[in-house]
Design an enzyme around this catalytic site. Sequence first.
Site, mmCIF file in Angstrom:
data_model
loop_
_atom_site.group_PDB
_atom_site.id
_atom_site.type_symbol
_atom_site.label_atom_id
_atom_site.label_comp_id
_atom_site.label_asym_id
_atom_site.label_seq_id
_atom_site.Cartn_x
_atom_site.Cartn_y
_atom_site.Cartn_z
ATOM 1 N N SER A 411 12.931 19.107 1.531
ATOM 2 C CA SER A 411 11.838 20.070 2.107
ATOM 3 C C SER A 411 11.959 20.416 3.470
ATOM 4 C CB SER A 411 10.503 19.263 1.814
ATOM 5 O OG SER A 411 10.656 18.894 0.425
ATOM 6 N N HIS A 432 15.509 25.185 -2.123
ATOM 7 C CA HIS A 432 14.115 24.589 -1.806
ATOM 8 C C HIS A 432 13.251 25.387 -2.746
ATOM 9 C CE1 HIS A 432 10.162 23.628 0.650
ATOM 10 N NE2 HIS A 432 10.575 22.778 -0.405
ATOM 11 N N GLU A 444 13.172 29.058 -1.514
ATOM 12 C CA GLU A 444 13.817 29.232 -0.256
ATOM 13 C C GLU A 444 15.319 28.962 -0.135
ATOM 14 O OE1 GLU A 444 10.631 28.726 3.326
ATOM 15 O OE2 GLU A 444 11.483 26.879 2.428
ATOM 16 N N ASN A 482 7.377 25.347 4.998
ATOM 17 C CA ASN A 482 6.532 24.074 5.520
ATOM 18 C C ASN A 482 6.384 23.932 6.983
ATOM 19 O OD1 ASN A 482 6.297 23.049 3.055
ATOM 20 N ND2 ASN A 482 8.165 21.947 2.721
HETATM 21 P P1 NAI Z 1 10.676 11.866 -6.966
HETATM 22 O O1 NAI Z 1 10.529 10.591 -6.270
HETATM 23 O O2 NAI Z 1 9.618 12.451 -7.899
HETATM 24 O O3 NAI Z 1 12.194 11.969 -7.686
HETATM 25 C C1 NAI Z 1 13.334 11.543 -7.228
HETATM 26 C C2 NAI Z 1 14.045 11.078 -8.169
HETATM 27 O O4 NAI Z 1 15.481 11.097 -7.622
HETATM 28 C C3 NAI Z 1 13.798 9.773 -8.916
HETATM 29 O O5 NAI Z 1 13.607 10.006 -10.203
HETATM 30 C C4 NAI Z 1 15.100 8.897 -8.432
HETATM 31 O O6 NAI Z 1 15.162 7.882 -9.191
HETATM 32 C C5 NAI Z 1 16.059 9.598 -8.230
HETATM 33 N N1 NAI Z 1 16.916 9.109 -7.282
HETATM 34 C C6 NAI Z 1 16.842 8.507 -5.807
HETATM 35 N N2 NAI Z 1 17.919 8.460 -5.267
HETATM 36 C C7 NAI Z 1 19.015 8.545 -6.450
HETATM 37 C C8 NAI Z 1 20.330 8.626 -6.133
HETATM 38 N N3 NAI Z 1 21.054 8.226 -5.235
HETATM 39 N N4 NAI Z 1 21.207 9.195 -7.308
HETATM 40 C C9 NAI Z 1 20.367 9.552 -8.358
HETATM 41 N N5 NAI Z 1 19.030 9.694 -8.457
HETATM 42 C C10 NAI Z 1 18.288 9.274 -7.346
HETATM 43 O O7 NAI Z 1 10.748 12.967 -5.652
HETATM 44 P P2 NAI Z 1 10.615 14.356 -5.825
HETATM 45 O O8 NAI Z 1 9.184 14.716 -5.560
HETATM 46 O O9 NAI Z 1 11.243 15.170 -7.078
HETATM 47 O O10 NAI Z 1 11.178 15.085 -4.316
HETATM 48 C C11 NAI Z 1 12.780 15.151 -4.462
HETATM 49 C C12 NAI Z 1 13.110 16.001 -3.373
HETATM 50 O O11 NAI Z 1 12.638 17.114 -3.535
HETATM 51 C C13 NAI Z 1 12.689 15.419 -2.145
HETATM 52 O O12 NAI Z 1 14.012 15.972 -1.244
HETATM 53 C C14 NAI Z 1 11.667 16.242 -1.767
HETATM 54 O O13 NAI Z 1 11.463 16.554 -0.364
HETATM 55 C C15 NAI Z 1 11.947 17.485 -2.293
HETATM 56 N N6 NAI Z 1 10.808 18.563 -2.653
HETATM 57 C C16 NAI Z 1 9.588 17.898 -3.301
HETATM 58 C C17 NAI Z 1 8.716 18.624 -3.607
HETATM 59 C C18 NAI Z 1 7.213 18.073 -4.150
HETATM 60 O O14 NAI Z 1 6.458 18.703 -4.104
HETATM 61 N N7 NAI Z 1 7.398 16.940 -4.883
HETATM 62 C C19 NAI Z 1 8.760 20.118 -3.056
HETATM 63 C C20 NAI Z 1 9.810 20.727 -2.899
HETATM 64 C C21 NAI Z 1 10.825 19.904 -2.434
#
Ligand code: NAI
Length: 684
Positions: A411, A432, A444, A482
Site C-alpha cells: 500500500s 496495488h 494502481e 493513499n
Molecule cells: P493479511 O494480514 O490479511 O494477510 C497477509 C497474509 O500473508 C497472511 O495470511 C499471512 O499468513 C501471509 N504471510 C505473511 N508473511 C508471509 C510470508 N513470508 N510468506 C507467505 N505468506 C505470508 O494482510 P492484507 O490486509 O491482506 O495485506 C496484505 C498486503 O496488501 C499488505 O502489503 C497491505 O498493505 C496490502 N494492502 C492491504 C489492503 C487492505 O485493505 N487490507 C488494501 C491494499 C493493499
Amino acid sequence: MTSPVRTELHDDVLVVISDNPPVNALGAAVRQGLKDGIKEGLANDGVKAIVIRCDGRTFHAGADITEFGKPPMGPSLPDVLDEMERAPKPTIAAIHGTALGGGLEVALACNYRIAVPSAKLGVPEVKLGLLPGAGGTQRLPRVVGVEQALEMTVFGNPISAKAAEASGLVDRLVEDDLAGAAIAFAREVAAKGDHPVSSARTDKLPDAAAIDGIFEAFTQKNGRKMRGFDAPAANMRCVRAAAEMPYEQGVKVEREEFMKLMTGDQSKAQRHLFFAERQAAKIDDVPKDTPLIDIKKVGIIGAGTMGGGIAMNFLSAGIPVTTLEMSDDALERGRGVVGRNYAGNVKGGRMTEAQAKGAMDIWTGTTDYADLADCDLIIEAVFESMDVKKDVFGKLDSHVKQGAILASNTSYLNIDEIAAATSRPDAVVGMHFFSPANIMKLLEVVRGAKTSDAVLATVMALSKKIGKVAVVAGVCDGFIGNRMLKPRQVEANKLIMEGAKPWDIDRVFVEFGFPMGPFQMSDLAGLDIGWHRDESRIETLRDELCAAGRWGQKTGKGFYDYDDSRRGSPSDEVEALIAKWAEKESRPQRHVPDEEIRERCLYTMVNEGALILEEGMAQRASDIDVVWIYGYGWPRYTGGPMMWADLTGLDVIVAGLEKHAAEMPEWPLSQMLKDKAAKGETFN
Ligand code: NAI
Ligand code: 3HC
C-alpha cells in the site's frame, strides 16, 4: 470527404450501411448519411423497404460524445429520426454488437428491429449524466413498457438480445448472416400493410390510475442508488411524461430536460470520466506495439484479506492460480473465505454453481516456492513490512523462471527498494489492489525506476481482462490514492480536537456524496489495525478508544455506538474522551463550520494531487480522478477531485487553503496549483 454511410440496392430493398470506426458513433457525417439514405430509399419507387445496418464491430454505439459541448452541427439526431420514423416505407434496424444510446434510438425510430443473439441493447446516457435525447425516453416506454424503460434509462445497463426479444424491443433473433436475414425480413414485412410506429404506440403504456404506483415503487426501491445524481430523476420525469402525455408533448419535456443536463456540471464531469477511464490505460512513453508477456498461470503470496480477493480476480477469468502461504492452516483459512465468497456470488445470482466450482478447481495451494517456478506473474500480498517483502522477493528471484513478472500489492512501501532485493528489478512492478480486491475496480500500477515496458504493458492489458481500471503511479509514499488520503485523515483528526464532532465531519462527507465519512470508514475497517495492542500504553486518543474496546463495528462500538443491525449513533463516551484529549493537548474547543471541514479535508487533497502531478507521480490529472472514483467512492457526478477543483475554480481552492494556512503547516501549497489558479487555468 467521402461519407461514412453508403447504400446498397438489393432489388426491392435498400440497405443503408454505416462504417464509422471504432463504434459507429452518430457524428454529423453519419447523421447526414442516414438522412440521405432514407431519402434515396423513398425516391426510388422500386424500393419496398429500407434496412439500416453497420459494418465493423458494432451497430451505432451512440451519439458522438466528442461533439458534446461544441456548437451543434446539423442535421440533428432527433430530426433525422423523426424523418426516418415518418418514412412511408418500412424500415428495419439490423443489430450486431451494441445498439446503445442514440444507436438504440435509431433502432426505435425504425418500424422493426432484428438482432444477432450476441447483441446488447441499452440507453447508457445516464452514465454520462444525460438522458436519451433523440426521442428515446418517449419511444422506449411505448415499445417495452414503463417499468422496463425506467430500469433501462435510470441505470443505463444494456440488456441481451434475448431479453430484448422477450420484451418486444427486438422482433426477431437471427443466428447468422445478419445482412442477408435483414433483407429477407424486409421483404417479408414489406408485404404487410401496417407497420408499427414506436411513437404512435400506446399498447404498452399503463392506465393513468396505475402510474403513481409504478413510480412510487420504483423510487422506493432505488432512491438510495440515485442519491446526488441529477440525471436519474430527469430520466424518470421523461419516462413519466411518456406515460402521461401525447408523444409530441413528451418530446418537448425530453428536449428541455436533455438541454438542462447537457449544459450542467454533472454531465460535464461524467463525460470527463468516460474519456479519463480510457485515457488511463495509455502510458505515454511506452510504445503501443510493446510485446506482451503471456500470462497463463498466476502465483500469489499470502491468502489473507487481499491475497484471497486478488486470487478471485484471476480464477473468475479462468486463469489458474497457485497461492503460497506460511502454513497449511493459513491456506485452509484463505480457501474457506474465498469459497464462501463464491458461494455468496452463486446465492446472489452473480454466477452459476458450475462457474464457482470451475474457479475453485483451478486454484491450488502450496507452502513451497518451487511450486511457483512456472508462474508467469506472481503477486505478493504478505504483511506490510519491508523486511518480510524483501525476504519474499529474494526467494521469488531464486525460484521463479526468468521472464515472469514479480508484483507487490504493497500500500505504501518503496517498489524500488523491493526490486533491489532481486537480480531482476526490471521484472518488478507494484499492483496495488483495493479492498475487497474481488470487487473494487481500481488497480494502481506502480512503475518502479527499472520496471520494463513489457511488464507495464502486460499488467495494463491484463487488468482489463480481469475487469479492473488500471492507473499508473510513480514510486512515492502511498502512491496516488493513499497519499491523497493522508491530508484528509490528518485534518479530520485535527478538526475533532478543535471542536468538530466526528459525526459532523462524516455528515459533510456524506452530503458531498461519499458513501461514508472518514470516521465511519475507520469504524468499518477497525480502529485496531496497526494498534500496538498494549492496553496500558495510552499515548493517543486512538490508543484510548482501542483500550476501551472501541475497535469499530466489529466490537459494536468505535467512534460510534452500533446497534445489532450495525446502525451507528453518536457516542457520549467518545465525545467525553475527545474533550479530555483536547484539554490534555491544550486545544481550545470552538464551533467548526461545515465550510472549514470541506476546505481543510478536501482542498488539501486537491493540493496533494497537484504535488503528485508536479512530481510526475501521475501521468495526468484525469488519472487522479479515476483513482478516487474507482478506489475511494469519490462521487462520480463531480468528476473526481481534480475535475471538481476545476469546476469549483482553482482560485477558490487556493483561497480556501490560504485561509487556513496557519492551522495547516503540514501542507505547503503546490506551485502548480498556485500558478494555474493565477492564470485561470484548469487541470483537465
Ligand atoms: P493479511 O494480514 O490479511 O494477510 C497477509 C497474509 O500473508 C497472511 O495470511 C499471512 O499468513 C501471509 N504471510 C505473511 N508473511 C508471509 C510470508 N513470508 N510468506 C507467505 N505468506 C505470508 O494482510 P492484507 O490486509 O491482506 O495485506 C496484505 C498486503 O496488501 C499488505 O502489503 C497491505 O498493505 C496490502 N494492502 C492491504 C489492503 C487492505 O485493505 N487490507 C488494501 C491494499 C493493499
Ligand atoms: N462517441 C465517441 N467516441 C466513442 C464513443 C462515442 N459514443 N463510444 C466509444 N468511443 C471511443 C472511445 O473513446 C474509444 O476511443 P479511444 O480508442 O481513442 O480510447 C473507442 O471509441 C473504443 O471504445 P472502448 O475502448 O470503450 O471500446 P469497447 O469495445 O471496450 O466498448 C462500447 C465499446 C461498449 C461501445 C463503449 O465504448 C461504450 O460504452 N461507449 C459509449 C456508449 C454510450 O455512452 N452511448 C451513448 C452516448 S450519448 C447519446 O447517445 C445521446 C443521445 O441520446 C442523443
